[in-house]
Design a protein around this motif. Structure first.
Motif, PDB file in Angstrom:
ATOM      1  N   PHE A  20     -69.219 -40.485  24.660  1.00  0.00           N
ATOM      2  CA  PHE A  20     -68.030 -40.795  25.469  1.00  0.00           C
ATOM      3  C   PHE A  20     -68.416 -41.193  26.889  1.00  0.00           C
ATOM      4  O   PHE A  20     -67.801 -42.078  27.480  1.00  0.00           O
ATOM      5  CB  PHE A  20     -67.066 -39.605  25.495  1.00  0.00           C
ATOM      6  N   TRP A  21     -69.424 -40.540  27.445  1.00  0.00           N
ATOM      7  CA  TRP A  21     -69.878 -40.821  28.806  1.00  0.00           C
ATOM      8  C   TRP A  21     -70.461 -42.229  28.897  1.00  0.00           C
ATOM      9  O   TRP A  21     -70.167 -42.976  29.816  1.00  0.00           O
ATOM     10  CB  TRP A  21     -70.919 -39.786  29.180  1.00  0.00           C
ATOM     11  N   ARG A  22     -71.263 -42.605  27.918  1.00  0.00           N
ATOM     12  CA  ARG A  22     -71.888 -43.940  27.930  1.00  0.00           C
ATOM     13  C   ARG A  22     -70.901 -45.054  27.603  1.00  0.00           C
ATOM     14  O   ARG A  22     -70.927 -46.116  28.212  1.00  0.00           O
ATOM     15  CB  ARG A  22     -73.026 -43.986  26.927  1.00  0.00           C
ATOM     16  N   GLN A  23     -70.067 -44.816  26.607  1.00  0.00           N
ATOM     17  CA  GLN A  23     -69.239 -45.892  26.058  1.00  0.00           C
ATOM     18  C   GLN A  23     -67.785 -45.842  26.489  1.00  0.00           C
ATOM     19  O   GLN A  23     -67.080 -46.837  26.382  1.00  0.00           O
ATOM     20  CB  GLN A  23     -69.307 -45.857  24.528  1.00  0.00           C
ATOM     21  N   GLY A  24     -67.324 -44.685  26.908  1.00  0.00           N
ATOM     22  CA  GLY A  24     -65.913 -44.507  27.174  1.00  0.00           C
ATOM     23  C   GLY A  24     -65.190 -44.124  25.897  1.00  0.00           C
ATOM     24  O   GLY A  24     -65.712 -44.290  24.789  1.00  0.00           O
ATOM     25  N   ALA A  28     -65.885 -45.778  21.954  1.00  0.00           N
ATOM     26  CA  ALA A  28     -66.604 -44.847  21.080  1.00  0.00           C
ATOM     27  C   ALA A  28     -65.908 -44.793  19.722  1.00  0.00           C
ATOM     28  O   ALA A  28     -64.752 -44.402  19.620  1.00  0.00           O
ATOM     29  CB  ALA A  28     -66.637 -43.463  21.712  1.00  0.00           C
ATOM     30  N   SER A  29     -66.616 -45.210  18.701  1.00  0.00           N
ATOM     31  CA  SER A  29     -66.028 -45.191  17.352  1.00  0.00           C
ATOM     32  C   SER A  29     -66.399 -43.889  16.638  1.00  0.00           C
ATOM     33  O   SER A  29     -67.330 -43.192  17.029  1.00  0.00           O
ATOM     34  CB  SER A  29     -66.551 -46.372  16.540  1.00  0.00           C
ATOM     35  N   SER A  31     -67.802 -43.812  13.867  1.00  0.00           N
ATOM     36  CA  SER A  31     -69.171 -44.056  13.378  1.00  0.00           C
ATOM     37  C   SER A  31     -70.201 -43.709  14.450  1.00  0.00           C
ATOM     38  O   SER A  31     -71.238 -43.110  14.149  1.00  0.00           O
ATOM     39  CB  SER A  31     -69.338 -45.513  12.944  1.00  0.00           C
ATOM     40  N   ASP A  32     -69.932 -44.079  15.717  1.00  0.00           N
ATOM     41  CA  ASP A  32     -70.832 -43.713  16.814  1.00  0.00           C
ATOM     42  C   ASP A  32     -70.946 -42.195  16.916  1.00  0.00           C
ATOM     43  O   ASP A  32     -72.038 -41.649  17.135  1.00  0.00           O
ATOM     44  CB  ASP A  32     -70.315 -44.246  18.151  1.00  0.00           C
ATOM     45  N   LEU A  33     -69.821 -41.535  16.771  1.00  0.00           N
ATOM     46  CA  LEU A  33     -69.801 -40.077  16.904  1.00  0.00           C
ATOM     47  C   LEU A  33     -70.480 -39.382  15.729  1.00  0.00           C
ATOM     48  O   LEU A  33     -71.198 -38.402  15.926  1.00  0.00           O
ATOM     49  CB  LEU A  33     -68.362 -39.594  17.074  1.00  0.00           C
ATOM     50  N   THR A  34     -70.291 -39.893  14.529  1.00  0.00           N
ATOM     51  CA  THR A  34     -70.974 -39.282  13.380  1.00  0.00           C
ATOM     52  C   THR A  34     -72.482 -39.491  13.491  1.00  0.00           C
ATOM     53  O   THR A  34     -73.254 -38.575  13.203  1.00  0.00           O
ATOM     54  CB  THR A  34     -70.466 -39.833  12.034  1.00  0.00           C
ATOM     55  N   GLU A  35     -72.896 -40.658  13.945  1.00  0.00           N
ATOM     56  CA  GLU A  35     -74.333 -40.924  14.112  1.00  0.00           C
ATOM     57  C   GLU A  35     -74.937 -40.008  15.179  1.00  0.00           C
ATOM     58  O   GLU A  35     -76.010 -39.435  14.994  1.00  0.00           O
ATOM     59  CB  GLU A  35     -74.555 -42.378  14.495  1.00  0.00           C
ATOM     60  N   ALA A  36     -74.253 -39.854  16.294  1.00  0.00           N
ATOM     61  CA  ALA A  36     -74.778 -39.039  17.398  1.00  0.00           C
ATOM     62  C   ALA A  36     -74.775 -37.545  17.071  1.00  0.00           C
ATOM     63  O   ALA A  36     -75.698 -36.829  17.447  1.00  0.00           O
ATOM     64  CB  ALA A  36     -73.965 -39.293  18.664  1.00  0.00           C
ATOM     65  N   THR A  37     -73.741 -37.089  16.392  1.00  0.00           N
ATOM     66  CA  THR A  37     -73.607 -35.653  16.142  1.00  0.00           C
ATOM     67  C   THR A  37     -74.279 -35.201  14.851  1.00  0.00           C
ATOM     68  O   THR A  37     -74.561 -34.015  14.692  1.00  0.00           O
ATOM     69  CB  THR A  37     -72.117 -35.252  16.052  1.00  0.00           C
ATOM     70  N   GLY A  38     -74.479 -36.141  13.932  1.00  0.00           N
ATOM     71  CA  GLY A  38     -75.031 -35.774  12.637  1.00  0.00           C
ATOM     72  C   GLY A  38     -73.989 -35.207  11.686  1.00  0.00           C
ATOM     73  O   GLY A  38     -74.308 -34.784  10.580  1.00  0.00           O
ATOM     74  N   LEU A  39     -72.734 -35.197  12.119  1.00  0.00           N
ATOM     75  CA  LEU A  39     -71.656 -34.693  11.268  1.00  0.00           C
ATOM     76  C   LEU A  39     -71.045 -35.829  10.454  1.00  0.00           C
ATOM     77  O   LEU A  39     -71.055 -36.986  10.878  1.00  0.00           O
ATOM     78  CB  LEU A  39     -70.548 -34.066  12.112  1.00  0.00           C
ATOM     79  N   SER A  40     -70.458 -35.473   9.336  1.00  0.00           N
ATOM     80  CA  SER A  40     -69.687 -36.450   8.567  1.00  0.00           C
ATOM     81  C   SER A  40     -68.312 -36.611   9.214  1.00  0.00           C
ATOM     82  O   SER A  40     -67.890 -35.772  10.021  1.00  0.00           O
ATOM     83  CB  SER A  40     -69.518 -35.961   7.127  1.00  0.00           C
ATOM     84  N   ARG A  41     -67.643 -37.684   8.840  1.00  0.00           N
ATOM     85  CA  ARG A  41     -66.273 -37.878   9.336  1.00  0.00           C
ATOM     86  C   ARG A  41     -65.401 -36.675   8.991  1.00  0.00           C
ATOM     87  O   ARG A  41     -64.622 -36.207   9.819  1.00  0.00           O
ATOM     88  CB  ARG A  41     -65.656 -39.135   8.706  1.00  0.00           C
ATOM     89  N   SER A  42     -65.533 -36.216   7.749  1.00  0.00           N
ATOM     90  CA  SER A  42     -64.673 -35.106   7.321  1.00  0.00           C
ATOM     91  C   SER A  42     -64.961 -33.846   8.128  1.00  0.00           C
ATOM     92  O   SER A  42     -64.036 -33.092   8.446  1.00  0.00           O
ATOM     93  CB  SER A  42     -64.825 -34.848   5.819  1.00  0.00           C
ATOM     94  N   SER A  43     -66.217 -33.605   8.497  1.00  0.00           N
ATOM     95  CA  SER A  43     -66.528 -32.429   9.324  1.00  0.00           C
ATOM     96  C   SER A  43     -65.924 -32.566  10.711  1.00  0.00           C
ATOM     97  O   SER A  43     -65.430 -31.586  11.281  1.00  0.00           O
ATOM     98  CB  SER A  43     -68.037 -32.237   9.430  1.00  0.00           C
ATOM     99  N   ASP A  50     -59.494 -34.809  15.166  1.00  0.00           N
ATOM    100  CA  ASP A  50     -59.668 -36.255  15.236  1.00  0.00           C
ATOM    101  C   ASP A  50     -60.592 -36.581  16.412  1.00  0.00           C
ATOM    102  O   ASP A  50     -61.103 -35.672  17.079  1.00  0.00           O
ATOM    103  CB  ASP A  50     -58.319 -36.975  15.366  1.00  0.00           C
ATOM    104  N   LYS A  51     -60.777 -37.847  16.662  1.00  0.00           N
ATOM    105  CA  LYS A  51     -61.625 -38.290  17.780  1.00  0.00           C
ATOM    106  C   LYS A  51     -61.098 -37.719  19.093  1.00  0.00           C
ATOM    107  O   LYS A  51     -61.880 -37.284  19.952  1.00  0.00           O
ATOM    108  CB  LYS A  51     -61.646 -39.827  17.816  1.00  0.00           C
ATOM    109  N   ASP A  52     -59.802 -37.701  19.272  1.00  0.00           N
ATOM    110  CA  ASP A  52     -59.205 -37.194  20.495  1.00  0.00           C
ATOM    111  C   ASP A  52     -59.522 -35.716  20.702  1.00  0.00           C
ATOM    112  O   ASP A  52     -59.819 -35.294  21.824  1.00  0.00           O
ATOM    113  CB  ASP A  52     -57.691 -37.426  20.475  1.00  0.00           C
ATOM    114  N   GLY A  53     -59.474 -34.934  19.651  1.00  0.00           N
ATOM    115  CA  GLY A  53     -59.799 -33.511  19.754  1.00  0.00           C
ATOM    116  C   GLY A  53     -61.249 -33.300  20.179  1.00  0.00           C
ATOM    117  O   GLY A  53     -61.547 -32.449  21.019  1.00  0.00           O
TER     118      GLY A  53
END
Length: 192
Positions: A20-24, A28-29, A31-43, A50-53
């Protein structure tokens, strides 16, 4: 299964915070968040809704750290503490963190945020300003500033200088330029 998350929640929030800091928020998609965190979408959806949470928790973590750094500035006077805050945020070279400020970026992107996200961003900025306000009031009580000093205008001013310190490296300002800018900004401190 215990029903508890099977991941390091703090590490996940930290990883999302960097995205979020780098991309805003808007860029931030998931997919970006799942890649960075290592979590699945469902997790992500299961734990954060959701992304907002996830964003709101990342912003809250970032805000706690920034406020702790600001409150940790030590100096023998309120004026010195204001200057210590500003100098304490001059980025090291090379930078070990993303340039800019997640709080400022979130305020700029306010229209893209949920009502709760907007409230979090605005409150974070207000909390930063409140630290300057408290120091300025302390300066009045200690006789460093006259009683008629415009505390609100000065608090906004020093918050603006802080944001410049955090964001001007994106425009090419190096630490020397930032320290010189702080020297000039501290000349605006009203004389008693």
């Amino acid at each position: 299964m215990s029903g508890k998350p099977q991941f390091d929640e703090a590490a996940v929030i930290d990883a999302a915070l960097i995205v979020f800091w780098r991309q805003g928020y808007a860029a931030a998609s998931i997919s970006d968040l799942t890649e960075a965190t290592g979590l699945s979408r469902s997790s992500i959806y299961q734990r954060f809704g959701d992304k907002d949470g996830l964003f709101r928790e990342a912003l809250a973590a970032y805000t706690r750290r920034v406020l702790a750094r600001m409150n940790g500035a030590e100096a023998p006077s309120a004026r010195g503490a204001v200057e210590a805050i500003l100098r304490g945020f001059v980025p090291e070279q090379p930078m070990s963190r993303p340039a800019g400020c997640l709080i400022a970026r979130s305020c700029v992107e306010k229209g893209e945020l949920s009502a709760e996200g907007q409230e979090g961003a605005l409150q974070a900025a207000a909390d930063q300003r409140q630290i300057f306000t408290a120091l300025l009031r302390q300066a009045i009580a200690a006789g460093e500033l006259s009683r008629d000093a415009d505390v609100e205008a000065l608090a906004w001013y020093y918050l603006g200088v802080l944001q410049a310190v955090l964001n001007f490296p994106n425009a090419g300002a190096d630490s020397s330029a930032l320290h010189h800018m702080i020297d000039v900004a501290m000349m605006a401190w009203p004389r008693r």
